[in-house]
Design a protein around this motif. Structure first.
Motif, PDB file in Angstrom:
ATOM      1  N   THR A   5       0.828  -1.092   0.093  1.00  0.00           N
ATOM      2  CA  THR A   5       0.190  -0.123   0.009  1.00  0.00           C
ATOM      3  C   THR A   5       0.903   1.270  -0.110  1.00  0.00           C
ATOM      4  N   TRP A  37       3.301   6.107   6.176  1.00  0.00           N
ATOM      5  CA  TRP A  37       2.294   5.214   5.295  1.00  0.00           C
ATOM      6  C   TRP A  37       3.156   4.797   4.358  1.00  0.00           C
ATOM      7  N   ASP A  40       5.121   1.794   5.250  1.00  0.00           N
ATOM      8  CA  ASP A  40       4.302   0.792   5.649  1.00  0.00           C
ATOM      9  C   ASP A  40       4.465   0.336   7.288  1.00  0.00           C
ATOM     10  N   SER A  42       2.672   2.118   9.438  1.00  0.00           N
ATOM     11  CA  SER A  42       1.362   2.227  10.256  1.00  0.00           C
ATOM     12  C   SER A  42       0.052   1.900   9.288  1.00  0.00           C
ATOM     13  N   LYS A  43      -0.755   1.488  10.082  1.00  0.00           N
ATOM     14  CA  LYS A  43      -1.923   1.189   9.194  1.00  0.00           C
ATOM     15  C   LYS A  43      -2.866   2.238   8.868  1.00  0.00           C
ATOM     16  N   ARG A  45      -6.232   4.105   8.243  1.00  0.00           N
ATOM     17  CA  ARG A  45      -7.672   3.943   8.445  1.00  0.00           C
ATOM     18  C   ARG A  45      -8.605   4.136   7.204  1.00  0.00           C
ATOM     19  N   GLN A  69      -4.039  -3.726   0.074  1.00  0.00           N
ATOM     20  CA  GLN A  69      -4.748  -3.527   1.219  1.00  0.00           C
ATOM     21  C   GLN A  69      -5.212  -5.082   1.607  1.00  0.00           C
ATOM     22  N   GLY A  72      -2.398  -6.805   2.910  1.00  0.00           N
ATOM     23  CA  GLY A  72      -1.768  -6.495   4.197  1.00  0.00           C
ATOM     24  C   GLY A  72      -2.782  -6.896   5.268  1.00  0.00           C
ATOM     25  N   GLY A  73      -4.005  -6.949   5.164  1.00  0.00           N
ATOM     26  CA  GLY A  73      -4.852  -7.389   6.192  1.00  0.00           C
ATOM     27  C   GLY A  73      -4.686  -8.850   6.433  1.00  0.00           C
ATOM     28  N   ALA A  76      -1.522  -9.147   8.387  1.00  0.00           N
ATOM     29  CA  ALA A  76      -1.647  -8.921   9.863  1.00  0.00           C
ATOM     30  C   ALA A  76      -2.690 -10.012  10.527  1.00  0.00           C
TER      31      ALA A  76
END
Length: 108
Positions: A5, A37, A40, A42-43, A45, A69, A72-73, A76
């Protein structure tokens, strides 16, 4: 290979010939937040992502960004599962070491 991202956002910002400071001013955040950002760290919102869409618009590859995204999810989630399993293994090993040590002590 799929870009992250942050990489997609960085490339779109550069395509628009904007600095991190320019993007930060448009979004009302600190330049360091843009750097976080883009690297990468921090996530992002959903509400913030909407502001990024507004600021970078046509320079963004929406399909690639959505895929990044989602990945990335998933990453995580897998990291969280790994951490949980690892902690359970550590707890079990410690339990059996303590149990073994106490049984040895009682036998002496």
């Amino acid at each position: 290979m799929t870009r992250t991202t942050g990489e997609i956002i960085r490339d779109a910002r550069k395509k628009k010939r904007m600095t991190q400071q320019d993007l930060a001013a448009i979004m009302g955040v600190n330049r360091s937040q843009i750097a976080h950002w883009e690297n990468d760290y921090s996530k992002i919102r959903k509400s913030t992502m909407d502001k990024i869409y507004d600021a970078l618009g046509d320079a963004l590859d929406f399909d690639e960004l959505e895929t990044a995204q989602e990945l990335g999810g998933l990453l995580a989630m897998l990291e969280s599962m790994y951490d949980s399993v690892t902690q359970k293994i550590i707890d079990h090993v410690l339990y059996f070491e303590i149990k073994s040590a106490s049984e040895t002590y009682l036998l002496e």
